[in-house]
Scaffold this motif. Structure first.
Motif, PDB file in Angstrom:
ATOM      1  N   GLY A 158       5.116 106.104  52.129  1.00 36.61           N
ATOM      2  CA  GLY A 158       5.050 106.800  53.407  1.00 36.61           C
ATOM      3  C   GLY A 158       4.025 106.203  54.349  1.00 36.61           C
ATOM      4  O   GLY A 158       4.239 106.165  55.570  1.00 36.61           O
ATOM      5  N   MET A 159       2.915 105.722  53.817  1.00 36.18           N
ATOM      6  CA  MET A 159       1.866 105.129  54.637  1.00 36.18           C
ATOM      7  C   MET A 159       2.124 103.666  54.962  1.00 36.18           C
ATOM      8  O   MET A 159       1.388 103.070  55.745  1.00 36.18           O
ATOM      9  CB  MET A 159       0.516 105.275  53.938  1.00 36.18           C
ATOM     10  N   SER A 160       3.196 103.081  54.380  1.00 40.22           N
ATOM     11  CA  SER A 160       3.491 101.667  54.664  1.00 40.22           C
ATOM     12  C   SER A 160       3.898 101.450  56.116  1.00 40.22           C
ATOM     13  O   SER A 160       3.809 100.333  56.625  1.00 40.22           O
ATOM     14  CB  SER A 160       4.589 101.163  53.723  1.00 40.22           C
ATOM     15  N   GLU A 180      11.265 109.825  49.096  1.00 39.88           N
ATOM     16  CA  GLU A 180      10.350 110.946  49.267  1.00 39.88           C
ATOM     17  C   GLU A 180      10.313 111.459  50.704  1.00 39.88           C
ATOM     18  O   GLU A 180       9.351 112.112  51.097  1.00 39.88           O
ATOM     19  CB  GLU A 180       8.921 110.532  48.832  1.00 39.88           C
ATOM     20  N   PHE A 181      11.346 111.176  51.490  1.00 34.04           N
ATOM     21  CA  PHE A 181      11.294 111.661  52.867  1.00 34.04           C
ATOM     22  C   PHE A 181      11.644 113.150  52.913  1.00 34.04           C
ATOM     23  O   PHE A 181      12.429 113.662  52.109  1.00 34.04           O
ATOM     24  CB  PHE A 181      12.183 110.817  53.789  1.00 34.04           C
ATOM     25  N   ILE A 182      11.021 113.868  53.843  1.00 31.08           N
ATOM     26  CA  ILE A 182      11.119 115.325  53.904  1.00 31.08           C
ATOM     27  C   ILE A 182      12.017 115.783  55.040  1.00 31.08           C
ATOM     28  O   ILE A 182      12.804 116.720  54.889  1.00 31.08           O
ATOM     29  CB  ILE A 182       9.708 115.935  54.046  1.00 31.08           C
ATOM     30  N   SER A 183      11.905 115.132  56.194  1.00 32.55           N
ATOM     31  CA  SER A 183      12.771 115.493  57.313  1.00 32.55           C
ATOM     32  C   SER A 183      12.997 114.279  58.200  1.00 32.55           C
ATOM     33  O   SER A 183      12.208 113.328  58.200  1.00 32.55           O
ATOM     34  CB  SER A 183      12.182 116.647  58.126  1.00 32.55           C
ATOM     35  N   MET A 214       9.439 112.484  58.610  1.00 30.45           N
ATOM     36  CA  MET A 214       8.343 113.071  57.845  1.00 30.45           C
ATOM     37  C   MET A 214       8.510 112.670  56.392  1.00 30.45           C
ATOM     38  O   MET A 214       9.594 112.793  55.817  1.00 30.45           O
ATOM     39  CB  MET A 214       8.316 114.597  57.966  1.00 30.45           C
ATOM     40  N   THR A 215       7.437 112.196  55.809  1.00 25.13           N
ATOM     41  CA  THR A 215       7.491 111.718  54.436  1.00 25.13           C
ATOM     42  C   THR A 215       6.193 112.060  53.718  1.00 25.13           C
ATOM     43  O   THR A 215       5.166 112.348  54.341  1.00 25.13           O
ATOM     44  CB  THR A 215       7.726 110.190  54.400  1.00 25.13           C
ATOM     45  N   GLU A 216       6.241 112.059  52.415  1.00 29.84           N
ATOM     46  CA  GLU A 216       5.020 112.220  51.630  1.00 29.84           C
ATOM     47  C   GLU A 216       4.058 111.092  52.003  1.00 29.84           C
ATOM     48  O   GLU A 216       4.476 109.939  52.169  1.00 29.84           O
ATOM     49  CB  GLU A 216       5.340 112.178  50.140  1.00 29.84           C
ATOM     50  N   ALA A 217       2.789 111.433  52.148  1.00 30.84           N
ATOM     51  CA  ALA A 217       1.799 110.432  52.552  1.00 30.84           C
ATOM     52  C   ALA A 217       1.332 109.626  51.344  1.00 30.84           C
ATOM     53  O   ALA A 217       0.134 109.505  51.060  1.00 30.84           O
ATOM     54  CB  ALA A 217       0.623 111.110  53.249  1.00 30.84           C
ATOM     55  N   ASP A 218       2.296 109.061  50.622  1.00 30.07           N
ATOM     56  CA  ASP A 218       1.981 108.198  49.482  1.00 30.07           C
ATOM     57  C   ASP A 218       1.992 106.748  49.958  1.00 30.07           C
ATOM     58  O   ASP A 218       2.006 106.471  51.167  1.00 30.07           O
ATOM     59  CB  ASP A 218       2.981 108.435  48.347  1.00 30.07           C
ATOM     60  N   ILE A 265       3.042 113.204  56.294  1.00 29.00           N
ATOM     61  CA  ILE A 265       2.774 112.645  57.609  1.00 29.00           C
ATOM     62  C   ILE A 265       4.114 112.395  58.292  1.00 29.00           C
ATOM     63  O   ILE A 265       5.107 112.065  57.629  1.00 29.00           O
ATOM     64  CB  ILE A 265       1.949 111.338  57.505  1.00 29.00           C
ATOM     65  N   GLU A 266       4.149 112.599  59.609  1.00 29.20           N
ATOM     66  CA  GLU A 266       5.386 112.377  60.362  1.00 29.20           C
ATOM     67  C   GLU A 266       5.177 111.217  61.331  1.00 29.20           C
ATOM     68  O   GLU A 266       4.244 111.226  62.132  1.00 29.20           O
ATOM     69  CB  GLU A 266       5.799 113.636  61.123  1.00 29.20           C
ATOM     70  N   TRP A 267       6.091 110.251  61.267  1.00 29.59           N
ATOM     71  CA  TRP A 267       6.018 109.068  62.125  1.00 29.59           C
ATOM     72  C   TRP A 267       7.035 109.198  63.249  1.00 29.59           C
ATOM     73  O   TRP A 267       8.219 109.438  63.005  1.00 29.59           O
ATOM     74  CB  TRP A 267       6.320 107.808  61.317  1.00 29.59           C
ATOM     75  N   THR A 268       6.577 109.029  64.482  1.00 26.66           N
ATOM     76  CA  THR A 268       7.474 108.973  65.632  1.00 26.66           C
ATOM     77  C   THR A 268       7.801 107.517  65.911  1.00 26.66           C
ATOM     78  O   THR A 268       6.914 106.706  66.199  1.00 26.66           O
ATOM     79  CB  THR A 268       6.836 109.611  66.873  1.00 26.66           C
TER      80      THR A 268
END
Length: 423
Positions: free
Chosen positions: A249-251, A202-205, A242-246, A396-399
Protein backbone atom coordinates in the motif's frame (compact mmCIF):
# COMPACT_ATOMS: atom_id res chain seq x y z
CA UNK A 1 -67.54 9.60 -4.40
CA UNK A 2 -65.13 8.44 -7.14
CA UNK A 3 -61.58 7.56 -6.18
CA UNK A 4 -58.98 10.09 -7.36
CA UNK A 5 -55.41 8.77 -7.13
CA UNK A 6 -52.79 11.16 -5.83
CA UNK A 7 -49.33 11.42 -7.41
CA UNK A 8 -47.44 9.05 -5.12
CA UNK A 9 -43.64 9.17 -5.19
CA UNK A 10 -43.36 5.37 -5.13
CA UNK A 11 -45.34 5.09 -8.38
CA UNK A 12 -43.13 7.36 -10.48
CA UNK A 13 -41.70 5.08 -13.16
CA UNK A 14 -38.63 5.96 -15.19
CA UNK A 15 -38.31 5.17 -18.88
CA UNK A 16 -35.57 5.81 -21.41
CA UNK A 17 -35.40 6.08 -25.19
CA UNK A 18 -32.17 5.92 -27.18
CA UNK A 19 -31.95 8.97 -29.44
CA UNK A 20 -30.46 8.75 -32.93
CA UNK A 21 -30.10 12.51 -33.31
CA UNK A 22 -29.31 14.39 -30.09
CA UNK A 23 -32.36 16.38 -29.02
CA UNK A 24 -34.82 14.65 -31.34
CA UNK A 25 -37.17 12.99 -28.87
CA UNK A 26 -38.02 9.30 -29.28
CA UNK A 27 -40.42 6.99 -27.41
CA UNK A 28 -38.98 6.00 -24.05
CA UNK A 29 -39.39 2.27 -24.56
CA UNK A 30 -36.82 0.94 -22.05
CA UNK A 31 -36.81 0.66 -18.27
CA UNK A 32 -33.38 0.79 -16.64
CA UNK A 33 -34.46 -0.30 -13.18
CA UNK A 34 -30.92 -0.30 -11.80
CA UNK A 35 -30.93 3.52 -11.81
CA UNK A 36 -32.92 6.14 -9.91
CA UNK A 37 -33.06 9.71 -11.25
CA UNK A 38 -33.98 12.93 -9.49
CA UNK A 39 -34.99 15.46 -12.16
CA UNK A 40 -35.36 19.21 -11.81
CA UNK A 41 -36.24 22.28 -13.89
CA UNK A 42 -33.51 24.90 -14.20
CA UNK A 43 -33.57 28.42 -15.60
CA UNK A 44 -31.88 31.80 -15.65
CA UNK A 45 -33.98 34.93 -15.26
CA UNK A 46 -33.71 38.66 -15.84
CA UNK A 47 -35.44 40.84 -13.29
CA UNK A 48 -35.96 44.55 -13.99
CA UNK A 49 -36.91 47.28 -11.57
CA UNK A 50 -37.92 50.79 -12.39
CA UNK A 51 -35.63 53.70 -11.52
CA UNK A 52 -36.15 54.62 -7.89
CA UNK A 53 -38.14 51.45 -7.16
CA UNK A 54 -36.97 49.02 -4.46
CA UNK A 55 -38.42 45.88 -5.98
CA UNK A 56 -38.32 44.45 -9.47
CA UNK A 57 -41.59 44.59 -11.36
CA UNK A 58 -40.72 42.50 -14.44
CA UNK A 59 -39.21 39.01 -14.70
CA UNK A 60 -38.18 37.38 -17.96
CA UNK A 61 -37.04 33.79 -18.54
CA UNK A 62 -33.79 33.72 -20.47
CA UNK A 63 -32.64 30.09 -20.56
CA UNK A 64 -34.39 26.91 -19.49
CA UNK A 65 -33.09 23.39 -19.22
CA UNK A 66 -33.31 20.37 -16.94
CA UNK A 67 -30.83 18.70 -14.63
CA UNK A 68 -30.78 15.28 -13.02
CA UNK A 69 -28.70 13.29 -10.59
CA UNK A 70 -28.70 9.52 -10.72
CA UNK A 71 -27.75 6.80 -8.26
CA UNK A 72 -28.02 3.05 -8.29
CA UNK A 73 -26.33 -0.28 -8.24
CA UNK A 74 -23.32 -0.80 -10.45
CA UNK A 75 -24.86 -3.11 -13.06
CA UNK A 76 -23.38 -4.97 -16.04
CA UNK A 77 -26.23 -3.86 -18.32
CA UNK A 78 -27.11 -0.39 -17.00
CA UNK A 79 -23.44 0.63 -17.05
CA UNK A 80 -23.47 0.17 -20.85
CA UNK A 81 -25.90 3.07 -21.17
CA UNK A 82 -23.87 5.25 -18.80
CA UNK A 83 -20.56 4.63 -20.58
CA UNK A 84 -22.14 5.23 -24.01
CA UNK A 85 -23.45 8.55 -22.71
CA UNK A 86 -20.19 9.64 -21.10
CA UNK A 87 -17.54 8.21 -23.45
CA UNK A 88 -19.41 7.97 -26.73
CA UNK A 89 -21.39 5.60 -28.91
CA UNK A 90 -19.76 2.30 -29.78
CA UNK A 91 -20.83 -0.80 -31.71
CA UNK A 92 -20.71 -4.10 -29.82
CA UNK A 93 -18.71 -6.98 -31.26
CA UNK A 94 -19.10 -10.72 -30.86
CA UNK A 95 -17.16 -12.11 -27.93
CA UNK A 96 -14.97 -14.90 -29.29
CA UNK A 97 -16.96 -17.95 -30.40
CA UNK A 98 -19.95 -17.05 -28.26
CA UNK A 99 -23.34 -16.91 -29.95
CA UNK A 100 -24.71 -14.68 -27.22
CA UNK A 101 -22.07 -12.51 -25.54
CA UNK A 102 -21.06 -9.09 -26.84
CA UNK A 103 -18.08 -6.86 -26.08
CA UNK A 104 -18.72 -3.13 -25.64
CA UNK A 105 -15.42 -1.22 -25.76
CA UNK A 106 -15.41 2.41 -24.61
CA UNK A 107 -12.20 4.38 -25.13
CA UNK A 108 -11.92 7.85 -23.60
CA UNK A 109 -10.64 9.66 -26.67
CA UNK A 110 -7.61 11.89 -26.20
CA UNK A 111 -8.61 14.59 -28.68
CA UNK A 112 -11.48 15.43 -30.99
CA UNK A 113 -15.18 14.66 -30.56
CA UNK A 114 -17.30 11.56 -30.51
CA UNK A 115 -21.07 11.52 -30.45
CA UNK A 116 -22.36 10.66 -26.98
CA UNK A 117 -25.47 8.54 -26.61
CA UNK A 118 -28.25 10.93 -25.66
CA UNK A 119 -31.53 9.79 -24.14
CA UNK A 120 -35.18 10.77 -24.09
CA UNK A 121 -36.42 10.38 -20.54
CA UNK A 122 -40.00 9.96 -19.35
CA UNK A 123 -40.94 10.03 -15.68
CA UNK A 124 -44.31 9.73 -13.96
CA UNK A 125 -47.31 7.42 -13.90
CA UNK A 126 -50.09 6.92 -16.38
CA UNK A 127 -52.90 7.41 -13.86
CA UNK A 128 -51.81 10.87 -12.69
CA UNK A 129 -49.15 12.85 -14.53
CA UNK A 130 -45.85 12.45 -16.36
CA UNK A 131 -43.15 14.58 -17.94
CA UNK A 132 -40.53 14.12 -20.65
CA UNK A 133 -37.01 15.39 -21.23
CA UNK A 134 -35.12 15.15 -24.54
CA UNK A 135 -31.36 15.45 -25.17
CA UNK A 136 -30.50 13.69 -21.89
CA UNK A 137 -26.71 14.03 -21.72
CA UNK A 138 -24.48 12.50 -19.05
CA UNK A 139 -21.95 15.13 -17.97
CA UNK A 140 -20.45 13.30 -14.99
CA UNK A 141 -20.41 9.82 -13.52
CA UNK A 142 -18.56 7.77 -10.97
CA UNK A 143 -18.69 4.46 -9.20
CA UNK A 144 -17.44 3.04 -5.92
CA UNK A 145 -16.53 -0.51 -4.97
CA UNK A 146 -16.12 -1.84 -1.46
CA UNK A 147 -16.48 -5.37 -0.16
CA UNK A 148 -19.98 -4.43 0.99
CA UNK A 149 -21.31 -2.76 -2.17
CA UNK A 150 -20.76 -1.56 -5.74
CA UNK A 151 -22.67 1.60 -6.62
CA UNK A 152 -22.83 4.25 -9.33
CA UNK A 153 -23.61 7.98 -9.29
CA UNK A 154 -23.72 10.73 -11.87
CA UNK A 155 -25.43 13.75 -13.31
CA UNK A 156 -27.21 14.68 -16.51
CA UNK A 157 -28.53 17.72 -18.31
CA UNK A 158 -31.52 17.72 -20.64
CA UNK A 159 -33.60 20.17 -22.61
CA UNK A 160 -36.62 21.92 -21.12
CA UNK A 161 -39.32 19.67 -19.73
CA UNK A 162 -42.50 18.71 -21.57
CA UNK A 163 -45.14 18.33 -18.86
CA UNK A 164 -48.43 16.42 -18.98
CA UNK A 165 -47.25 13.84 -21.51
CA UNK A 166 -48.51 10.31 -22.09
CA UNK A 167 -45.98 7.68 -21.05
CA UNK A 168 -44.76 5.30 -23.74
CA UNK A 169 -46.73 2.09 -23.26
CA UNK A 170 -45.21 -1.28 -22.35
CA UNK A 171 -41.51 -0.38 -22.01
CA UNK A 172 -39.06 -3.27 -22.05
CA UNK A 173 -37.11 -3.79 -18.84
CA UNK A 174 -33.34 -4.03 -19.25
CA UNK A 175 -32.40 -7.18 -17.25
CA UNK A 176 -30.95 -6.44 -13.83
CA UNK A 177 -27.38 -7.71 -13.41
CA UNK A 178 -26.07 -5.92 -10.30
CA UNK A 179 -22.43 -6.19 -9.28
CA UNK A 180 -21.26 -6.84 -5.74
CA UNK A 181 -17.94 -6.23 -4.04
CA UNK A 182 -17.02 -9.91 -4.05
CA UNK A 183 -16.89 -9.92 -7.86
CA UNK A 184 -13.90 -7.55 -8.13
CA UNK A 185 -10.14 -7.69 -8.36
CA UNK A 186 -7.78 -4.72 -8.59
CA UNK A 187 -4.40 -4.80 -10.35
CA UNK A 188 -1.52 -2.30 -10.43
CA UNK A 189 1.37 -2.73 -12.84
CA UNK A 190 4.41 -0.72 -14.01
CA UNK A 191 3.74 -1.09 -17.76
CA UNK A 192 0.66 -1.15 -19.97
CA UNK A 193 1.83 -4.46 -21.45
CA UNK A 194 1.43 -6.05 -18.03
CA UNK A 195 -2.04 -4.65 -17.26
CA UNK A 196 -3.90 -7.10 -15.06
CA UNK A 197 -0.87 -9.07 -13.83
CA UNK A 198 -0.15 -7.85 -10.29
CA UNK A 199 -3.18 -8.05 -8.03
CA UNK A 200 -3.59 -5.73 -5.04
CA UNK A 201 -4.98 -8.21 -2.55
CA UNK A 202 -5.34 -5.81 0.38
CA UNK A 203 -7.27 -2.95 -1.17
CA UNK A 204 -10.30 -1.75 0.82
CA UNK A 205 -12.16 0.61 -1.49
CA UNK A 206 -11.99 2.03 -5.00
CA UNK A 207 -13.70 5.27 -6.02
CA UNK A 208 -13.66 6.48 -9.65
CA UNK A 209 -15.01 9.88 -10.72
CA UNK A 210 -15.20 11.61 -14.10
CA UNK A 211 -16.71 15.07 -14.45
CA UNK A 212 -17.01 18.17 -16.62
CA UNK A 213 -17.51 15.98 -19.70
CA UNK A 214 -20.02 18.02 -21.72
CA UNK A 215 -21.78 21.36 -21.50
CA UNK A 216 -24.75 23.00 -23.28
CA UNK A 217 -24.26 25.43 -26.16
CA UNK A 218 -26.42 28.57 -25.99
CA UNK A 219 -26.22 30.52 -29.28
CA UNK A 220 -28.34 33.64 -29.73
CA UNK A 221 -31.27 32.17 -31.62
CA UNK A 222 -34.82 32.91 -30.52
CA UNK A 223 -36.15 29.76 -32.20
CA UNK A 224 -34.34 27.62 -29.59
CA UNK A 225 -36.52 27.11 -26.52
CA UNK A 226 -33.62 25.32 -24.81
CA UNK A 227 -30.06 24.42 -25.70
CA UNK A 228 -29.88 22.78 -29.12
CA UNK A 229 -26.33 21.42 -29.07
CA UNK A 230 -23.52 20.56 -26.70
CA UNK A 231 -19.76 21.06 -26.53
CA UNK A 232 -16.91 18.94 -25.25
CA UNK A 233 -15.32 20.26 -22.08
CA UNK A 234 -11.99 19.51 -20.44
CA UNK A 235 -12.89 16.45 -18.36
CA UNK A 236 -11.57 15.57 -14.94
CA UNK A 237 -10.86 11.92 -14.10
CA UNK A 238 -9.57 10.60 -10.80
CA UNK A 239 -9.56 7.39 -8.84
CA UNK A 240 -9.14 6.96 -5.09
CA UNK A 241 -7.70 3.71 -3.78
CA UNK A 242 -7.85 2.88 -0.09
CA UNK A 243 -5.51 0.12 0.94
CA UNK A 244 -3.84 -1.31 4.01
CA UNK A 245 -0.81 0.82 4.81
CA UNK A 246 1.56 -2.13 4.45
CA UNK A 247 4.59 -2.38 2.15
CA UNK A 248 2.41 -2.77 -0.94
CA UNK A 249 0.00 0.00 0.00
CA UNK A 250 2.85 2.40 0.74
CA UNK A 251 4.64 1.55 -2.53
CA UNK A 252 2.59 4.24 -4.26
CA UNK A 253 4.65 6.79 -2.31
CA UNK A 254 7.65 6.03 -4.55
CA UNK A 255 5.55 6.67 -7.65
CA UNK A 256 4.15 9.89 -6.19
CA UNK A 257 7.62 11.28 -5.54
CA UNK A 258 8.89 10.33 -9.00
CA UNK A 259 5.76 11.25 -10.97
CA UNK A 260 5.75 7.73 -12.39
CA UNK A 261 2.89 6.52 -14.56
CA UNK A 262 1.38 3.26 -13.37
CA UNK A 263 -1.38 1.15 -14.89
CA UNK A 264 -4.49 0.25 -12.95
CA UNK A 265 -7.12 -2.35 -13.81
CA UNK A 266 -10.37 -2.90 -11.97
CA UNK A 267 -12.23 -5.99 -13.11
CA UNK A 268 -15.57 -7.38 -12.01
CA UNK A 269 -16.74 -10.84 -13.08
CA UNK A 270 -20.39 -11.85 -12.80
CA UNK A 271 -22.41 -14.84 -13.89
CA UNK A 272 -22.15 -17.09 -16.93
CA UNK A 273 -23.55 -15.67 -20.19
CA UNK A 274 -22.65 -18.46 -22.55
CA UNK A 275 -21.52 -21.99 -21.77
CA UNK A 276 -19.32 -23.38 -24.56
CA UNK A 277 -17.08 -26.43 -24.52
CA UNK A 278 -15.00 -27.75 -27.41
CA UNK A 279 -13.79 -31.29 -28.05
CA UNK A 280 -10.64 -31.38 -30.18
CA UNK A 281 -9.45 -34.73 -31.56
CA UNK A 282 -6.37 -33.46 -33.35
CA UNK A 283 -4.69 -35.72 -35.89
CA UNK A 284 -6.16 -39.24 -35.77
CA UNK A 285 -6.21 -42.04 -38.36
CA UNK A 286 -8.51 -44.51 -36.65
CA UNK A 287 -10.25 -45.40 -33.43
CA UNK A 288 -13.18 -44.27 -31.32
CA UNK A 289 -13.90 -42.08 -28.32
CA UNK A 290 -16.70 -41.56 -25.80
CA UNK A 291 -18.01 -38.49 -24.02
CA UNK A 292 -19.35 -38.29 -20.46
CA UNK A 293 -21.56 -35.62 -18.94
CA UNK A 294 -22.93 -35.73 -15.40
CA UNK A 295 -22.40 -39.46 -15.07
CA UNK A 296 -23.84 -40.48 -18.45
CA UNK A 297 -21.63 -41.75 -21.28
CA UNK A 298 -22.24 -41.81 -25.03
CA UNK A 299 -21.83 -44.82 -27.27
CA UNK A 300 -18.45 -45.11 -28.99
CA UNK A 301 -18.00 -42.44 -31.65
CA UNK A 302 -15.75 -42.89 -34.69
CA UNK A 303 -12.69 -40.63 -35.01
CA UNK A 304 -14.19 -39.07 -38.15
CA UNK A 305 -17.74 -38.59 -36.82
CA UNK A 306 -19.65 -35.59 -38.12
CA UNK A 307 -20.95 -32.88 -35.84
CA UNK A 308 -24.50 -34.15 -36.44
CA UNK A 309 -23.54 -37.67 -35.33
CA UNK A 310 -21.93 -36.37 -32.14
CA UNK A 311 -24.94 -34.11 -31.53
CA UNK A 312 -27.35 -37.06 -31.76
CA UNK A 313 -25.28 -39.24 -29.45
CA UNK A 314 -24.80 -36.48 -26.88
CA UNK A 315 -28.47 -35.51 -26.82
CA UNK A 316 -29.41 -39.13 -26.13
CA UNK A 317 -27.86 -38.76 -22.68
CA UNK A 318 -30.53 -38.37 -20.02
CA UNK A 319 -28.49 -35.60 -18.43
CA UNK A 320 -28.47 -33.57 -21.67
CA UNK A 321 -31.52 -33.97 -23.88
CA UNK A 322 -32.15 -30.81 -25.87
CA UNK A 323 -30.04 -28.75 -23.45
CA UNK A 324 -27.01 -28.78 -25.75
CA UNK A 325 -26.32 -28.45 -29.46
CA UNK A 326 -23.16 -29.85 -31.02
CA UNK A 327 -21.71 -28.46 -34.24
CA UNK A 328 -18.50 -29.22 -36.11
CA UNK A 329 -16.89 -30.83 -39.11
CA UNK A 330 -16.14 -34.51 -39.54
CA UNK A 331 -13.31 -35.32 -37.17
CA UNK A 332 -13.93 -32.15 -35.16
CA UNK A 333 -13.37 -29.83 -33.50
CA UNK A 334 -16.87 -30.14 -32.01
CA UNK A 335 -18.44 -27.14 -30.30
CA UNK A 336 -20.93 -27.84 -27.50
CA UNK A 337 -23.31 -24.94 -26.83
CA UNK A 338 -25.45 -25.41 -23.73
CA UNK A 339 -28.86 -23.77 -23.40
CA UNK A 340 -32.04 -23.79 -21.36
CA UNK A 341 -31.58 -25.37 -17.94
CA UNK A 342 -27.93 -26.15 -18.77
CA UNK A 343 -27.04 -22.68 -20.04
CA UNK A 344 -25.41 -21.65 -16.76
CA UNK A 345 -24.25 -25.11 -15.70
CA UNK A 346 -20.45 -25.24 -15.83
CA UNK A 347 -20.13 -29.01 -15.33
CA UNK A 348 -17.27 -30.09 -17.62
CA UNK A 349 -17.55 -32.69 -20.35
CA UNK A 350 -15.06 -35.53 -19.89
CA UNK A 351 -13.91 -38.02 -22.47
CA UNK A 352 -12.17 -41.32 -22.98
CA UNK A 353 -9.73 -40.95 -25.88
CA UNK A 354 -7.78 -44.18 -25.17
CA UNK A 355 -9.12 -45.99 -28.26
CA UNK A 356 -7.91 -43.31 -30.68
CA UNK A 357 -4.70 -43.69 -32.66
CA UNK A 358 -2.99 -40.86 -30.77
CA UNK A 359 -4.87 -40.07 -27.54
CA UNK A 360 -2.36 -37.34 -26.61
CA UNK A 361 -3.54 -35.22 -29.56
CA UNK A 362 -7.08 -34.98 -28.18
CA UNK A 363 -8.33 -32.47 -25.60
CA UNK A 364 -11.35 -30.64 -24.26
CA UNK A 365 -11.49 -26.87 -23.86
CA UNK A 366 -14.04 -25.41 -21.47
CA UNK A 367 -14.67 -21.73 -22.28
CA UNK A 368 -17.54 -20.20 -20.37
CA UNK A 369 -18.22 -16.53 -21.10
CA UNK A 370 -19.05 -14.34 -18.09
CA UNK A 371 -20.50 -10.89 -17.56
CA UNK A 372 -17.33 -8.82 -17.14
CA UNK A 373 -16.55 -5.17 -16.51
CA UNK A 374 -12.92 -4.11 -17.03
CA UNK A 375 -11.67 -0.55 -16.52
CA UNK A 376 -8.03 0.14 -17.43
CA UNK A 377 -6.32 3.46 -16.79
CA UNK A 378 -2.96 5.21 -16.70
CA UNK A 379 -2.52 6.92 -13.33
CA UNK A 380 -0.10 9.00 -11.33
CA UNK A 381 -0.33 8.78 -7.56
CA UNK A 382 -1.13 12.13 -5.98
CA UNK A 383 -2.29 13.43 -2.62
CA UNK A 384 -2.68 10.69 0.00
CA UNK A 385 -5.06 10.94 2.92
CA UNK A 386 -3.99 10.89 6.52
CA UNK A 387 -3.51 7.39 7.87
CA UNK A 388 -6.83 6.19 9.20
CA UNK A 389 -8.72 3.39 10.87
CA UNK A 390 -10.85 1.47 8.37
CA UNK A 391 -12.80 -1.12 10.38
CA UNK A 392 -9.69 -1.87 12.41
CA UNK A 393 -7.22 -1.80 9.49
CA UNK A 394 -4.56 0.91 9.52
CA UNK A 395 -5.19 2.30 6.04
CA UNK A 396 -4.28 5.06 3.62
CA UNK A 397 -6.19 6.39 0.61
CA UNK A 398 -4.35 7.54 -2.51
CA UNK A 399 -5.92 10.06 -4.88
CA UNK A 400 -4.66 9.30 -8.37
CA UNK A 401 -5.23 11.42 -11.45
CA UNK A 402 -5.75 9.73 -14.81
CA UNK A 403 -3.24 10.78 -17.47
CA UNK A 404 -2.82 10.34 -21.20
CA UNK A 405 -0.07 7.83 -21.87
CA UNK A 406 1.64 8.20 -25.24
CA UNK A 407 3.14 4.70 -25.23
CA UNK A 408 -0.12 2.97 -24.39
CA UNK A 409 -2.09 5.40 -26.54
CA UNK A 410 -4.92 5.81 -24.02
CA UNK A 411 -5.90 7.53 -20.79
CA UNK A 412 -8.56 5.06 -19.74
CA UNK A 413 -10.68 2.42 -21.47
CA UNK A 414 -13.65 0.40 -20.25
CA UNK A 415 -14.93 -2.89 -21.64
CA UNK A 416 -18.23 -4.55 -20.81
CA UNK A 417 -19.01 -8.12 -21.80
CA UNK A 418 -22.72 -8.83 -21.52
CA UNK A 419 -25.65 -10.18 -23.51
CA UNK A 420 -26.94 -6.80 -24.77
CA UNK A 421 -26.98 -6.71 -28.57
CA UNK A 422 -28.03 -3.05 -28.73
CA UNK A 423 -29.04 -0.19 -26.44
Amino acid sequence: MPFTPRRSAINQTLQFGVETTPGTAVPANKRIDALALVMGIKGTFKSTSGTGRKYASVQQLNTEWSEASFTGSLDFNALTYILAGALGITTPTTHGASAVAKDWVFDAILSGSRQPQTLSIEQGEAATRAQKFAYGLINSFGYKVTRQDASVTGSMIAQQVSDGITLTASPTAVPLLPMTGQMFNLYLDPTSANLGVTQLTEFISYDFAMGNIYGPFWPINRSNASYAAHVDLNPTATVKIMTEADAVGMSLLTGMRAGTTQYLRLQGQGGVIDNIQTVILGTQTSGTFTLTYKGQTTTALAFGATGATVNTAFQLLSTVGTGCTVTGSAGGPYTFTFSGALALDTTPITANFAALTTPANASIVQAQVYDIFTHDMAIKAGQPSTWQDSNGIYAIEWTCEIFEDSVWGHAHTATLTNALTAL
